[in-house]
Scaffold this motif. Structure first.
Motif, PDB file in Angstrom:
ATOM      1  N   GLU A 108       4.903  -3.055  13.996  1.00 35.10           N
ATOM      2  CA  GLU A 108       3.608  -3.743  14.007  1.00 35.10           C
ATOM      3  C   GLU A 108       2.942  -3.632  12.637  1.00 35.10           C
ATOM      4  O   GLU A 108       2.516  -4.623  12.058  1.00 35.10           O
ATOM      5  CB  GLU A 108       2.729  -3.106  15.084  1.00 35.10           C
ATOM      6  CG  GLU A 108       1.735  -4.053  15.704  1.00 35.10           C
ATOM      7  CD  GLU A 108       1.063  -3.401  16.914  1.00 35.10           C
ATOM      8  OE1 GLU A 108       1.650  -3.439  17.999  1.00 35.10           O
ATOM      9  OE2 GLU A 108      -0.038  -2.849  16.739  1.00 35.10           O
ATOM     10  N   THR A 109       2.831  -2.404  12.106  1.00 31.20           N
ATOM     11  CA  THR A 109       2.255  -2.240  10.768  1.00 31.20           C
ATOM     12  C   THR A 109       2.987  -1.201   9.922  1.00 31.20           C
ATOM     13  O   THR A 109       2.838  -1.196   8.710  1.00 31.20           O
ATOM     14  CB  THR A 109       0.770  -1.789  10.830  1.00 31.20           C
ATOM     15  OG1 THR A 109       0.709  -0.550  11.518  1.00 31.20           O
ATOM     16  CG2 THR A 109      -0.101  -2.802  11.519  1.00 31.20           C
ATOM     17  N   SER A 110       3.767  -0.302  10.551  1.00 29.72           N
ATOM     18  CA  SER A 110       4.342   0.806   9.774  1.00 29.72           C
ATOM     19  C   SER A 110       5.474   0.375   8.857  1.00 29.72           C
ATOM     20  O   SER A 110       5.657   0.939   7.797  1.00 29.72           O
ATOM     21  CB  SER A 110       4.902   1.881  10.694  1.00 29.72           C
ATOM     22  OG  SER A 110       3.927   2.346  11.558  1.00 29.72           O
ATOM     23  N   LEU A 111       6.272  -0.580   9.294  1.00 27.05           N
ATOM     24  CA  LEU A 111       7.411  -1.014   8.491  1.00 27.05           C
ATOM     25  C   LEU A 111       7.355  -2.512   8.290  1.00 27.05           C
ATOM     26  O   LEU A 111       7.041  -3.252   9.219  1.00 27.05           O
ATOM     27  CB  LEU A 111       8.720  -0.686   9.225  1.00 27.05           C
ATOM     28  CG  LEU A 111       9.061   0.773   9.439  1.00 27.05           C
ATOM     29  CD1 LEU A 111      10.351   0.893  10.232  1.00 27.05           C
ATOM     30  CD2 LEU A 111       9.203   1.497   8.107  1.00 27.05           C
ATOM     31  N   LYS A 168       0.830  -1.219   0.000  1.00 28.04           N
ATOM     32  CA  LYS A 168       0.000   0.000   0.000  1.00 28.04           C
ATOM     33  C   LYS A 168       0.864   1.268   0.000  1.00 28.04           C
ATOM     34  O   LYS A 168       0.730   2.120  -0.864  1.00 28.04           O
ATOM     35  CB  LYS A 168      -0.910   0.030   1.254  1.00 28.04           C
ATOM     36  CG  LYS A 168      -1.861  -1.141   1.356  1.00 28.04           C
ATOM     37  CD  LYS A 168      -2.722  -1.059   2.601  1.00 28.04           C
ATOM     38  CE  LYS A 168      -1.963  -1.033   3.916  1.00 28.04           C
ATOM     39  NZ  LYS A 168      -1.219  -2.268   4.230  1.00 28.04           N
ATOM     40  N   THR A 169       1.745   1.370   0.972  1.00 27.95           N
ATOM     41  CA  THR A 169       2.493   2.614   1.160  1.00 27.95           C
ATOM     42  C   THR A 169       3.486   2.880   0.033  1.00 27.95           C
ATOM     43  O   THR A 169       3.573   3.997  -0.470  1.00 27.95           O
ATOM     44  CB  THR A 169       3.268   2.556   2.492  1.00 27.95           C
ATOM     45  OG1 THR A 169       2.386   2.095   3.499  1.00 27.95           O
ATOM     46  CG2 THR A 169       3.828   3.896   2.859  1.00 27.95           C
ATOM     47  N   THR A 170       4.226   1.848  -0.338  1.00 24.36           N
ATOM     48  CA  THR A 170       5.272   2.101  -1.332  1.00 24.36           C
ATOM     49  C   THR A 170       4.722   2.129  -2.763  1.00 24.36           C
ATOM     50  O   THR A 170       5.292   2.796  -3.617  1.00 24.36           O
ATOM     51  CB  THR A 170       6.391   1.036  -1.242  1.00 24.36           C
ATOM     52  OG1 THR A 170       5.799  -0.261  -1.350  1.00 24.36           O
ATOM     53  CG2 THR A 170       7.158   1.144   0.064  1.00 24.36           C
ATOM     54  N   ILE A 222      -4.004   9.128   3.435  1.00 20.66           N
ATOM     55  CA  ILE A 222      -3.838   9.071   4.888  1.00 20.66           C
ATOM     56  C   ILE A 222      -3.592   7.601   5.210  1.00 20.66           C
ATOM     57  O   ILE A 222      -4.517   6.789   5.198  1.00 20.66           O
ATOM     58  CB  ILE A 222      -5.101   9.583   5.623  1.00 20.66           C
ATOM     59  CG1 ILE A 222      -5.483  10.977   5.149  1.00 20.66           C
ATOM     60  CG2 ILE A 222      -4.902   9.539   7.143  1.00 20.66           C
ATOM     61  CD1 ILE A 222      -4.556  12.076   5.580  1.00 20.66           C
ATOM     62  N   ASP A 223      -2.332   7.312   5.446  1.00 15.37           N
ATOM     63  CA  ASP A 223      -1.931   5.908   5.596  1.00 15.37           C
ATOM     64  C   ASP A 223      -1.942   5.523   7.067  1.00 15.37           C
ATOM     65  O   ASP A 223      -1.879   6.386   7.936  1.00 15.37           O
ATOM     66  CB  ASP A 223      -0.517   5.770   5.017  1.00 15.37           C
ATOM     67  CG  ASP A 223      -0.199   4.337   4.628  1.00 15.37           C
ATOM     68  OD1 ASP A 223      -1.074   3.472   4.741  1.00 15.37           O
ATOM     69  OD2 ASP A 223       0.953   4.094   4.212  1.00 15.37           O
ATOM     70  N   GLU A 224      -2.014   4.237   7.330  1.00 17.01           N
ATOM     71  CA  GLU A 224      -1.990   3.737   8.717  1.00 17.01           C
ATOM     72  C   GLU A 224      -3.154   4.318   9.520  1.00 17.01           C
ATOM     73  O   GLU A 224      -3.002   4.650  10.707  1.00 17.01           O
ATOM     74  CB  GLU A 224      -0.684   4.140   9.415  1.00 17.01           C
ATOM     75  CG  GLU A 224       0.563   3.604   8.762  1.00 17.01           C
ATOM     76  CD  GLU A 224       0.835   2.171   9.173  1.00 17.01           C
ATOM     77  OE1 GLU A 224       1.024   1.894  10.352  1.00 17.01           O
ATOM     78  OE2 GLU A 224       0.818   1.308   8.272  1.00 17.01           O
ATOM     79  N   ALA A 225      -4.306   4.433   8.866  1.00 13.39           N
ATOM     80  CA  ALA A 225      -5.444   5.078   9.537  1.00 13.39           C
ATOM     81  C   ALA A 225      -5.898   4.280  10.759  1.00 13.39           C
ATOM     82  O   ALA A 225      -6.432   4.850  11.709  1.00 13.39           O
ATOM     83  CB  ALA A 225      -6.599   5.253   8.559  1.00 13.39           C
TER      84      ALA A 225
END
Ligand code: CDP
Ligand code: MG
Length: 704
Positions: free
Chosen positions: A354-357, A77-79, A169-172
Motif C-alpha cells: 500500500e505504501t511501504s514498498l 522519501k525512504t531511499t 520515523i518513516d511511514e508515520a
C-alpha cells in the motif's frame, strides 16, 4: 459487513468507454532496479520527485528539531533522504542516520535498495536490524534501517539514542503502536527544553517524520510545543522547536476507478476473474492485487494455476508472485526483478504494497477492500486478528499504486455506494485497538510510569490500560506500586518476545524444562511452521498426525523440532512433511539467540526429558490469562474463564475435534467464529497455583 450480501461470483464492472489505455512503452525494464551501472542509478535518483527538494530538506533538518515530510508513495522519501543526510555529513564522526519502518520486510527491501544505489555491501555502510536479525557493523554502518520496535528496544539500553544524529520515523501514517510510542518518546528527547532531566537532553538530535498521506497537521500539532512550555530566554542555543513541514509534490498519473455493480460474495474468486479480465482486455502492464494475508494469497495463486491448466488462453503470460511478510530473500527479489517481455506480473500482496514498498511497472490494481487487522476488546480481554474492511484512506492509497509509470486503472471489488457511504474515512491507530501488555512493560522499562498521562499522539483507552495492568500484576511483572518487579519484571522487559512467552521461559527455569520451552518459544515467535497448502489438506493432516501429541500443539512442536534436527536432508524432510523449511531454519536461529539471552539472564538450560507436565505447567505460567473450559455437552464450544467468551479450537490445531476439557491458547483469530490457535491441555488446578490473584475471584466459573 454491509456489502457482504450474496452477489454475482464474476464481478461486473461498469463499461469502460475509453477502450483501454494506450500503452506507451513496452519495455517495463526501463525503470527497474537490478543490474544497472552507477551512472544509470544516479540518473534514476535525480528523476525522483524528492530530488528537487534536496537542498530544502537539508536546510530544514539543519534548522529544526523536527521536520515533517509528506509525499506520495514512490517519491523517494525512504531511499533518498537518508542518502542526502549522509552526503551532507550527518554520518560523520561515528554518528549514524536511522530510518525506521513498521514492517520487517520493508526494512530488508529498502536497505538492500539503498546499499545497491550507494554501491556498497549490505551490512557495511548501509545496514539493517530487525528482531533476531542484525546486519550492521559497529563503527562502519552509517545508514541504518530498522523496525520501529527495534528502535524502542535500543532506547531501553540507551534512552537518548546517543549514536544517532538523525532519526527518520518513516511511514508515520501507518500509526503502528511502536511508531506512536517512538513519537511520544522522541518528542521528549529532541525537544530539549521540555525534558525534565536537563543533563539528558540532546538538542543536536534531529527528527524527520515522513508520511505518505496528509496527516501532517496532526503531527505538527503534536510536535509543536505550546507557548507556556517554551524555553526561558537565554537557554542553550539550538534548532527551532516549531516543526517544519514540507510537502513533496508527487508525479502520479491519473487512475480510473472501477467499482463492481453488485457486492461480490467471494472476493478471492472475484480477484481471480478480474485478473483474467484484465489479461484478456487490457494492454500490457503489471497487476497489483491487495488481499489480506498469506492464506488468501496462496489460494488465489492456486486458483490462477488451475485456470491456467483448464484454459490456457486467458491466462497466458501471467506471472503470479506472492508478497507477504516471511518471504525468503529470493522470493522478495522476484518482486523487484523486471517483468520479462511478453509477460504480465501479477503481484498478490498484503497491505505491505500500500505504501511501504513501491513496485515499478504496476498499471492495474485490484482492491479486495479488506485487510487483516488487529482488534482488542477490553471487556472480553480478547485481541484477535480479523479480516476487516479497509478505510477510504487505504483505498485511495491502493488505487494510487496504479498510476506510477503511466495512467492506470483500479478495480475495487466493492460498490461505489459502499465506498461513498459506508467505508470508514480513516483507520484507527493500532494503539487504540491493541492489548497493551507489551506496551506497558516497554514504557515501564523506559522509566515512564504515568502511562495514561503520557503525551501520546493518540491516547490508549483507560479500560485497556487497566486490563493490561491487571494481567501484568498477576504475571508478577509489576508490583503493588505498578513498578517492574526485580528480577522477573526486568527480565521480561529484556526478552524481545511477547511478555507471556517471556514469562513462560522464566517459569521453565524453575520447572527444569527451559530447553524444551525455549524451542516452543522460538516456534511461537514465527507465523507458522506448516506450509499453507491448498487442496492437499488431507495429506497435510496426515503428516501432522506423525508429530501430533495428545497434550496439544506445543508438545507437537517439540516433536517437529526433534524430527527436523534428526533428519539427514532437512529440506526434503520438510517438503515431505508439509513443513516450511525456511520457517524451521528460522526456528533454529531464534532458538540460538534466545539461548544466549537466557544465559545472560541466569537461566540454566535444562531438559526435562519427556516430562511434559513440566512443559505444560510452564506454558500455563505464561498463558494462564488465556485459559478456557469446554462447555459440557457442547460440540466443541469453549468459554474463556476470563470473560465467558465463546471460542473454538482452530482446525489447524492437533486438538481440533479432540476437545479436551481444559486448555490454554496462544492467540485468537476471528472469522465467523473466534478460533484459538496453538492450544495445549492443562490441569485447572495449575491456574490457581501459577496465578492465585488472577483466579481467586473466579472460583465459581472454575468449579472443576
Ligand atoms: O519512500 P517513498 O515511497 O517515497 O519512495 P522510495 O521507497 O524511496 O522509492 C523510490 C524509488 O525507488 C521508486 O521508484 C522505487 O520503485 C524504487 N525502488 C526500487 O526500485 N527497488 C526497491 N527495492 C525500492 C525502491
Ligand atoms: Mg517509503
Amino acid at each position: 459487513m454491509a456489502f457482504w450480501k450474496p452477489g454475482t461470483e464474476k464481478p461486473r464492472f461498469e463499461e469502460d468507454g475509453e477502450g483501454g489505455i494506450v500503452f506507451m512503452s513496452n519495455n517495463l525494464a526501463s525503470s527497474s532496479s537490478s543490474s544497472y551501472g552507477y551512472a544509470n542509478i544516479e540518473k534514476q535518483r535525480q528523476r525522483l520527485p524528492v530530488y528537487k527538494y534536496r537542498t530544502e530538506i537539508l536546510y530544514l533538518v539543519e534548522n529544526h528539531a523536527t521536520t515533517i515530510i509528506v509525499g506520495e508513495t514512490g517519491s523517494g522519501k525512504t531511499t533518498q533522504i537518508p542518502q542526502y543526510l549522509k552526503e551532507a555529513g550527518w554520518a560523520e564522526g561515528g554518528r549514524v542516520i536511522a530510518c525506521t519502518q513498521p514492517r520487517r520486510l520493508a526494512v530488508q527491501a529498502v536497505s538492500a535498495r539503498v546499499a545497491e544505489e550507494m554501491g556498497v555491501n549490505l551490512g557495511e555502510e548501509v545496514g539493517y536490524t530487525i528482531r533476531f536479525e542484525d546486519h550492521t557493523t559497529s563503527g562502519v554502518t552509517k545508514v541504518k534501517f530498522l523496525t520501529d520496535g527495534v528502535l524502542i528496544r535500543e532506547m531501553m539500553e540507551d534512552p537518548l539514542l546517543t549514536k544517532y544524529s538523525v532519526i527518520m520515523i518513516d511511514e508515520a501514517h501507518e500509526r503502528s503502536i511502536s511508531t506512536d510510542i517512538l513519537l511520544g518518546l522522541l518528542k521528549k528527547v529532541s525537544q530539549s527544553n521540555i525534558v525534565l532531566v536537563i543533563q539528558r537532553r540532546r538538542p543536536e538530535l534531529r527528527l524527520i517524520i515522513s508520511s505518505a498521506t496528509i496527516e501532517a497537521k496532526t503531527m505538527f500539532n503534536f510536535f509543536n510545543p505550546s507557548k507556556k512550555r517554551h524555553a526561558p530566554e537565554g537557554s542553550a542555543p539550538g534548532p527551532k522547536l516549531e516543526p517544519a513541514i514540507l510537502s513533496v509534490e508527487g508525479r502520479g498519473f491519473s487512475v480510473k476507478i472501477h467499482y463492481v455493480e453488485e457486492p461480490v460474495s467471494d472476493y478471492i474468486r472475484s480477484v481471480v476473474s478480474t485478473i483474467l479480465l484484465i489479461n484478456e482486455r487490457e494492454p500490457p502492464g503489471d497487476v497489483l492485487v491487495f488481499l489480506t494475508g498469506q492464506e488468501d494469497i496462496e489460494t488465489a495463486i492456486k486458483l490462477l494455476e488451475e485456470e491456467a491448466h483448464s484454459n490456457q488462453k486467458n491466462s497466458s503470460g501471467l506471472l503470479p508472485l506472492p508478497l507477504y511478510s516471511g518471504l525468503s530473500r529470493s522470493e522478495q527479489d522476484l518482486i523487484f526483478t523486471p517483468t520479462p517481455r511478453g509477460k504480465r506480473k501479477v503481484i498478490l500482496s498484503t497491505n505491505i504494497a500500500e505504501t511501504s514498498l513501491t513496485l515499478e511497472g504496476v498499471v492495474y490494481v485490484i482492491d479486495s477492500g479488506f485487510s487483516k487487522q488487529k482488534f482488542y476488546n477490553p471487556i472480553s480481554d480478547i485481541e484477535s486478528l480479523v479480516v476487516a474492511p479497509i478505510s477510504k484512506a487505504s483505498a485511495r492509497q491502493r488505487s494510487g499504486r496504479a498510476g506510477r509509470v503511466r495512467p492506470g486503472k483500479c478495480y475495487r471489488l466493492y460498490t461505489e455506494d459502499y465506498f461513498l457511504n459506508q467505508m470508514p474515512g480513516e483507520g484507527i491507530p493500532e494503539m487504540q485497538r491493541s492489548n497493551l501488555v507489551s506496551t506497558v512493560i516497554q514504557l515501564k522499562a523506559l522509566g515512564i510510569d504515568n502511562i495514561l498521562g503520557f503525551d501520546w499522539p493518540a491516547p490508549p483507552s483507560p479500560q485497556a490500560m487497566i486490563r493490561a495492568l491487571e494481567v501484568l500484576y498477576s504475571l508478577q511483572i509489576l508490583d503493588d506500586d505498578a513498578k517492574l518487579t526485580s528480577p522477573t519484571g526486568f527480565q521480561v522487559a529484556e526478552l524481545p518476545l511477547d511478555p507471556m512467552i517471556s514469562k513462560m521461559i522464566l517459569a521453565s527455569s524453575e520447572l527444569g524444562c527451559s530447553d524444551e520451552i525455549i524451542t516452543i518459544a522460538a516456534v511461537l515467535s514465527i507465523q507458522s511452521v506448516w506450509i499453507i497448502a491448498r487442496g492437499v489438506q488431507k495429506e497435510q493432516d496426515e503428516a501432522k498426525l506423525r508429530f501430533a501429541a495428545a497434550e496439544g500443539d506445543h508438545v507437537t512442536f517439540l516433536n517437529v523440532y526433534k524430527g527436523f534436527l534428526d533428519s539427514k536432508k532437512p529440506s526434503q524432510w520438510c517438503y515431505k512433511n508439509f513443513l516450511n523449511y525456511q520457517s524451521m531454519k528460522k526456528v533454529v536461529e531464534i532458538r540460538d539467540q534466545l539461548k544466549r539471552i537466557a544465559r545472560r539472564l541466569g537461566i540454566t538450560l535444562k531438559s526435562c526429558d519427556r516430562d511434559m507436565e513440566a512443559v505444560r505447567k510452564a506454558v500455563t505460567a505464561g498463558f494462564f490469562a488465556n485459559a478456557c473450559r469446554l462447555e459440557p455437552h457442547s460440540n466443541g464450544v469453549y468459554k474463556t474463564i476470563r470473560g465467558s467468551e465463546e471460542v473454538y479450537i482452530h482446525p489447524s490445531s492437533v486438538l481440533f475435534r479432540v476437545n479436551p476439557k481444559w486448555v490454554v491458547y496462544q492467540s485468537i483469530v476471528s472469522t465467523e467464529r473466534q478460533y484459538m490457535r496453538n492450544v495445549v491441555t492443562i490441569n485447572p488446578s495449575w491456574l490457581t497455583e501459577v496465578a492465585p490473584h488472577f483466579y481467586q475471584n473466579r472460583q465459581n466459573a472454575m468449579s472443576f
